[in-house]
Design a protein around this motif. Structure first.
Motif, PDB file in Angstrom:
ATOM      1  N   HIS A  42      18.863  44.487 -15.693  1.00  0.00           N
ATOM      2  CA  HIS A  42      19.482  43.289 -15.108  1.00  0.00           C
ATOM      3  C   HIS A  42      20.854  43.615 -14.532  1.00  0.00           C
ATOM      4  N   ARG A  43      21.564  44.546 -15.150  1.00  0.00           N
ATOM      5  CA  ARG A  43      22.926  44.866 -14.710  1.00  0.00           C
ATOM      6  C   ARG A  43      22.965  45.430 -13.296  1.00  0.00           C
ATOM      7  N   SER A  68      22.063  39.962 -21.542  1.00  0.00           N
ATOM      8  CA  SER A  68      22.048  41.361 -21.111  1.00  0.00           C
ATOM      9  C   SER A  68      23.248  42.115 -21.675  1.00  0.00           C
ATOM     10  N   ASP A  69      24.420  41.502 -21.636  1.00  0.00           N
ATOM     11  CA  ASP A  69      25.622  42.161 -22.157  1.00  0.00           C
ATOM     12  C   ASP A  69      25.498  42.449 -23.651  1.00  0.00           C
ATOM     13  N   GLN A  82      22.105  31.731 -14.845  1.00  0.00           N
ATOM     14  CA  GLN A  82      22.648  33.050 -14.553  1.00  0.00           C
ATOM     15  C   GLN A  82      23.628  33.502 -15.635  1.00  0.00           C
ATOM     16  N   ARG A  83      24.407  32.570 -16.181  1.00  0.00           N
ATOM     17  CA  ARG A  83      25.309  32.915 -17.273  1.00  0.00           C
ATOM     18  C   ARG A  83      24.533  33.361 -18.509  1.00  0.00           C
ATOM     19  N   TYR A  90      21.504  34.793 -18.471  1.00  0.00           N
ATOM     20  CA  TYR A  90      21.039  36.146 -18.159  1.00  0.00           C
ATOM     21  C   TYR A  90      22.122  37.172 -18.469  1.00  0.00           C
ATOM     22  N   GLN A  91      23.317  36.918 -17.952  1.00  0.00           N
ATOM     23  CA  GLN A  91      24.401  37.875 -18.099  1.00  0.00           C
ATOM     24  C   GLN A  91      24.813  38.046 -19.554  1.00  0.00           C
ATOM     25  N   ASP A 120      21.238  43.260  -8.853  1.00  0.00           N
ATOM     26  CA  ASP A 120      21.844  42.801  -7.602  1.00  0.00           C
ATOM     27  C   ASP A 120      21.873  43.889  -6.541  1.00  0.00           C
TER      28      ASP A 120
END
Length: 210
Positions: free
Chosen positions: A63-64, A19-20, A12-13, A15-16, A67
């Motif tokens: 992705h952002r 994406s960032d 998950q890190r 992914y984030q 959720d």
């Protein structure tokens, strides 16, 4: 924490982080002007590795908000009155200036919304995101045609309210000035929904957590 849990957190890190990096490049130079290879290089991963996490370039941006895809369905499953639960949830979002309500003037949030709504391929991918949100909400409302129609109306109301807030903020209005109108518009919109939806949808008799 178990080894599998640690792996999932690391995933998950990743992914984030990727994406960032991508969003920073896209907002600075434009979505179409930045290649996937450039994103991979900036994130210090290989292009094949990037595609294992994000099968399409648009996924780097969407992705952002991933959720939020099942958020309305989760809210509905928590209370006995679906429209009222969603109304309270949206109003709470306005109160804390949640970016998903459009009522947020953080420069990074405004840049992200400008990127999202100003790029045709991202708008198309956003539509698919909204369709999945509708499907999850319809299931939470009990399924069937009435539930699907209601879900479509609810998602449309949330989208239009958020876009109107974002439009005014992007035009230079202050959050404090927009908020009263945003609250009034949300109250009115959810009031119309509550009055117009079938009883079977307003008070589903069989709605279980999943």
């Amino acid at each position: 924490m178990s080894e599998s849990g640690l792996r999932e957190r690391k995933r998950q890190r990743m992914y984030q982080a990727v994406s960032d990096v991508a969003i920073r490049l896209f907002t600075a130079r434009g979505f179409d002007a930045v290649s996937v290879a450039e994103v991979a290089a900036a994130a210090e991963i290989s292009k094949p590795t990037l595609f294992r996490y994000f099968p399409a370039k648009e996924d780097l941006v969407l992705h952002r908000i991933a959720d939020h895809e099942g958020e309305a369905a989760r809210v509905v499953r928590q209370g006995p009155a679906p429209v009222e639960a969603l109304r309270r949830h949206f109003l709470a979002g306005l109160e804390r200036a949640d970016p998903v309500t459009g009522l947020n003037d953080d420069p990074e949030v405004l840049a992200f919304h400008g990127l999202l709504y100003g790029t045709p391929s991202l708008v198309a991918r956003l539509y698919a995101h909204q369709e999945r949100s509708e499907a999850a909400l319809a299931e939470a409302l009990g399924g069937g045609l009435d539930a699907r129609l209601a879900a479509g109306q609810i998602v449309a109301v949330q989208r239009i309210l958020a876009q109107e807030n974002w439009r005014r903020i992007a035009a230079g209005e202050r959050v404090a000035d927009v908020r009263p109108d945003a609250v009034a518009a949300a109250e009115r919109a959810f009031g119309l929904l509550a009055a117009g939806l079938p009883e079977s949808v307003r008070e589903p008799r069989d709605r279980h957590p999943r």
